[in-house]
Design an enzyme around this catalytic site. Structure first.
Site, PDB file in Angstrom:
ATOM      1  N   HIS A   1     -37.045 -45.031 -14.391  1.00 46.19           N
ATOM      2  CA  HIS A   1     -35.604 -45.103 -14.121  1.00 46.19           C
ATOM      3  C   HIS A   1     -34.744 -44.819 -15.353  1.00 46.19           C
ATOM      4  O   HIS A   1     -33.520 -44.858 -15.270  1.00 46.19           O
ATOM      5  CB  HIS A   1     -35.256 -46.482 -13.551  1.00 46.19           C
TER       6      HIS A   1
ATOM      7  N   ASP B   1     -28.205 -41.511 -20.506  1.00 49.83           N
ATOM      8  CA  ASP B   1     -28.379 -42.392 -19.356  1.00 49.83           C
ATOM      9  C   ASP B   1     -29.338 -41.756 -18.367  1.00 49.83           C
ATOM     10  O   ASP B   1     -29.234 -40.562 -18.083  1.00 49.83           O
ATOM     11  CB  ASP B   1     -27.034 -42.647 -18.665  1.00 49.83           C
TER      12      ASP B   1
END
Length: 716
Positions: A167, A364
């Site tokens: 993730h 990110d």
């Protein structure tokens, strides 16, 4: 009945202890939402840490927690001590992996004690999983805290299906190589059958590290390792679109100022300091907006016990104070700062109030806040400004994309958003809304699990007899009186080039083909996926038979080109709708409808992106296929869907059935050549390169195969 086990560092529930009372609360958002419908099925299970240190729960309380979570929540708790949490989680996971994978090498710590704890906890997770494992179990492991777990499971349970999803970003090889334990991490991940990332950048970085560190090659992002085939792909995570789109705001009407919203948890990867400096630049460069805009800066506390985060917190507060002091007036403060967490309902209210969402992380993995904001803006009038280094930026190209390190660029982006024509804004937002609606979090989970469930363990032979015996080939060739040679072009006769047009045949190759074709015992056919016009230009002057467009067109030497069949196009509308879904996840791609096919182009996308999608598209089209004859073929930066009767296998049969050949040689390098290998069962079938194949033999390189052809050419 098989079961699915989900494994993550944290469970989708949290256990707290207040006095002697144990309180269980459900988590919301992201992963918990996406996996909810799958996790709640009776036979499935979620394994992870419940959020309570084992030091704070007696053995009886741990037993009670386990019973309650198993019975009521389909969860199995993994109890970690405070020492484990400090060393494995706060230590190796968040002081080594987190900064390095987010490109903060200077903040990365290499501590043998935290690494040993990371190994120990991954082993402990496996110990907790093991009692639930059977050969038909499906396991989906999540995130960077458990990267050793796939191989630990694989070592004792070779038949289970294991998926892993990261993730956070996977860094470029140049960063990843700095990790002392990089080999162990990669080997741990390669225990999985399917490895997923948010974007193709991360997939590419992972494959680069695999190639350079473990010396493993891949074909269409499929890795051969320890007699298995491992698939790697991008699955950009979505959100619960309907939830955010249908929420009503609980706050009052919008204030008179234009609201710029910033929402992040406290972390140096989020670029909060750089964002504040950019907002200060905006106020300086465009003074007309002073008193007319306000930045709502929401920072959720995170890892406050780490010195790096405490320092960042103080730095943010100092900058906010300086900017408000310099530009604020008696009745206007440019920044409204809140250092606290909000529940989802309150956040949605802030989303709906904001005219702009400013999301500028330095790095990110995805950033779901950007997607939540778009979905919450049901009037299509909020504008997203997002960093190009956020994973979500590749999906949300209609937003304003900025460089998070460029204060001037961000300031200009804010100005552009404030001054954007409303019609343009609504048009952009509608496109992003449709994309988020289609590819929501449940679809993300379903897609990954569908791919994982479809895995068939393929054992890769490494025996010496898999390689072509040149002397045996030469003996059979020499004895034969009627020979047929069927050759692919790209990757078989010529090596791949940067651009397809550079792969034209050399004079040496044309001479070789001419000599082979002119032998009285030989019939030579070049069967290519290239368009027949190109084949005519390159090889039309040779005494060879040609097949182009994967078999749609063919030309016997000296004759005109002929079409092999008439195409039925009634399948097109349904296929077009399916392909639209793929286009949404492949920036730069587009659909072209041709007279006899539908093509998915990716010239503007990452060059290798579509290579790994062939099987996925086949799966998506299978339910539409019915009794129709559809096939997917890969071309030059394009995937074409057309009648399955158009393939190299059937084209090869057109020639092999013309005579009673006593020697047939078939050679090719990729998936489209497997049809030839399947049809020509009695032939000397040769795969050039690596990968699972129906060919009987293998040659590693184009150069080696050309040497074999030259050797055959010497036989008279």
């Amino acid at each position: 009945m098989s079961k699915t086990i989900f494994v993550s560092n944290r469970l989708p529930v949290t256990v707290q202890k207040k006095g002697d009372e144990l309180i269980v609360s459900k988590s919301i958002g992201g992963l918990a939402t996406g996996l909810k419908s799958f996790h709640e099925q009776a036979n499935n299970l979620w394994i992870g840490w419940p959020g309570l240190s084992s030091d704070k729960a007696s053995l009886d309380e741990q037993k009670e927690i386990k019973n309650q979570l198993t019975k009521n929540y389909n969860c199995h708790p993994v109890f970690l001590s405070q020492k484990d949490i400090d060393l494995y989680y706060e230590g190796f996971s968040n002081r080594t992996i987190w900064p390095l994978f987010h490109y903060f090498a200077e903040k990365t710590e290499h501590d043998i004690k935290t690494w040993q704890s990371y190994q120990k906890v991954n082993q402990f997770f496996y110990k907790n999983i093991k009692p639930y494992l059977e050969d038909d179990t499906v396991i989906w492991i999540h995130d960077y805290q458990l990267m050793l777990l796939p191989q630990l499971i694989r070592n004792e349970f070779p038949k289970v299906k294991i998926g892993f999803f990261l993730h956070i970003p996977f860094p470029s090889y140049e960063l990843f190589r700095l990790l002392i334990w990089k080999t162990e991490i990669l080997e741990g991940l390669l225990g999985a059958d399917l490895i997923g990332f948010h974007t193709y950048d991360y997939v590419r970085h992972f494959m680069s590290s695999i190639r350079r560190i473990l010396n493993l090659t891949h074909q269409f992002y499929r890795i051969q390792y320890n007699h298995r085939t491992i698939s790697v792909d991008a699955f950009p995570m979505g959100i619960d679109y309907e939830f955010f789109a249908n929420q009503k705001s609980s706050k009052a009407k919008k204030p008179k100022e234009k609201i710029i919203l910033s929402v992040d948890r406290l972390d140096y990867t989020k670029g909060i300091v750089e964002r504040l400096k950019a907002f200060q630049t905006f106020l300086k460069r465009y003074p007309k907006y002073r008193t007319k805009v306000k930045l709502h800066l929401i920072v959720a506390p995170s890892r406050a016990n780490l010195e790096t985060y405490d320092t960042l917190h103080r730095q943010i507060e100092k900058l906010v104070s300086e900017i408000n002091g310099k530009y604020g007036t008696f009745d206007w403060m440019p920044i409204w700062y809140l250092y606290q967490s909000f529940d989802q309902e309150d956040l949605i209210s802030y989303y709906k109030q904001a005219d702009i969402l400013l999301v500028t992380p330095l790095r990110d993995g995805m950033n779901l806040i950007a997607k939540e904001y778009i979905a919450s803006s049901s009037d299509y009038k909020g504008m997203l400004i997002i960093s190009e280094t956020a994973g979500a930026a590749s999906e949300l190209s209609e937003a304003i994309i900025v460089n998070p390190n460029d204060a001037e660029n961000i300031a200009l982006g804010i100005k552009e958003a404030l001054e954007m024509d409303q019609e343009d804004m609504i048009s952009r937002n509608k496109i992003m809304h449709e994309r988020l609606k289609r590819y929501n979090v449940e679809f993300w989970a379903k897609e990954f699990l569908s791919r994982l469930n479809a895995v068939e363990h393929q054992v890769i032979s490494k025996d010496d007899d898999e390689y072509l015996d040149i002397n045996d080939l030469k003996q059979h060739y020499q004895k034969a009186n009627k020979r047929l040679i069927l050759l692919d072009y790209d990757g078989t006769l010529v090596s791949f080039t940067k651009t397809p047009s550079q792969a034209y045949p050399s004079r040496k190759l044309k001479n070789l083909l001419t000599d082979l074709a002119n032998h009285e015992k030989n019939d030579l056919v070049v069967i290519s996926g290239r368009d027949h016009e190109t084949l005519e230009r390159w090889l039309g002057d040779l005494p060879v038979n040609l097949v182009g467009d994967h078999g749609l067109w063919h030309r016997a030497k000296g004759d005109a080109w002929k079409k092999t069949l008439t195409i039925d196009n009634s399948w097109k509308p349904a296929v077009f709708n399916v392909l639209e879904r793929f286009v949404d996840r492949m920036p730069g791609s587009f659909i072209e409808e041709k007279s006899y096919s539908i093509a998915l182009h990716y010239r503007g996308s990452e060059p290798d992106m579509m290579s790994m999608k062939i099987n996925e598209i086949k799966d998506a089209l299978f339910s539409l296929k019915g009794s129709t004859l559809l096939e997917i073929q890969q071309g030059n930066k394009v995937i074409e869907i057309k009648d399955q009767r158009v393939n190299k296998g059937i084209a090869s049969q057109l020639y092999s059935s013309q005579k009673a050949y006593d020697f047939i040689l078939v050679a090719g390098d990729d998936t489209t050549d497997e049809d030839m290998f399947k049809e020509q069962k009695d032939a000397f079938s040769v795969k050039i390169g690596f990968g699972v194949t129906l060919a009987k033999k293998r040659i590693e390189t184009v150069k080696a195969f050309r040497t074999i052809l030259e050797a055959l050419n010497q036989i008279k």
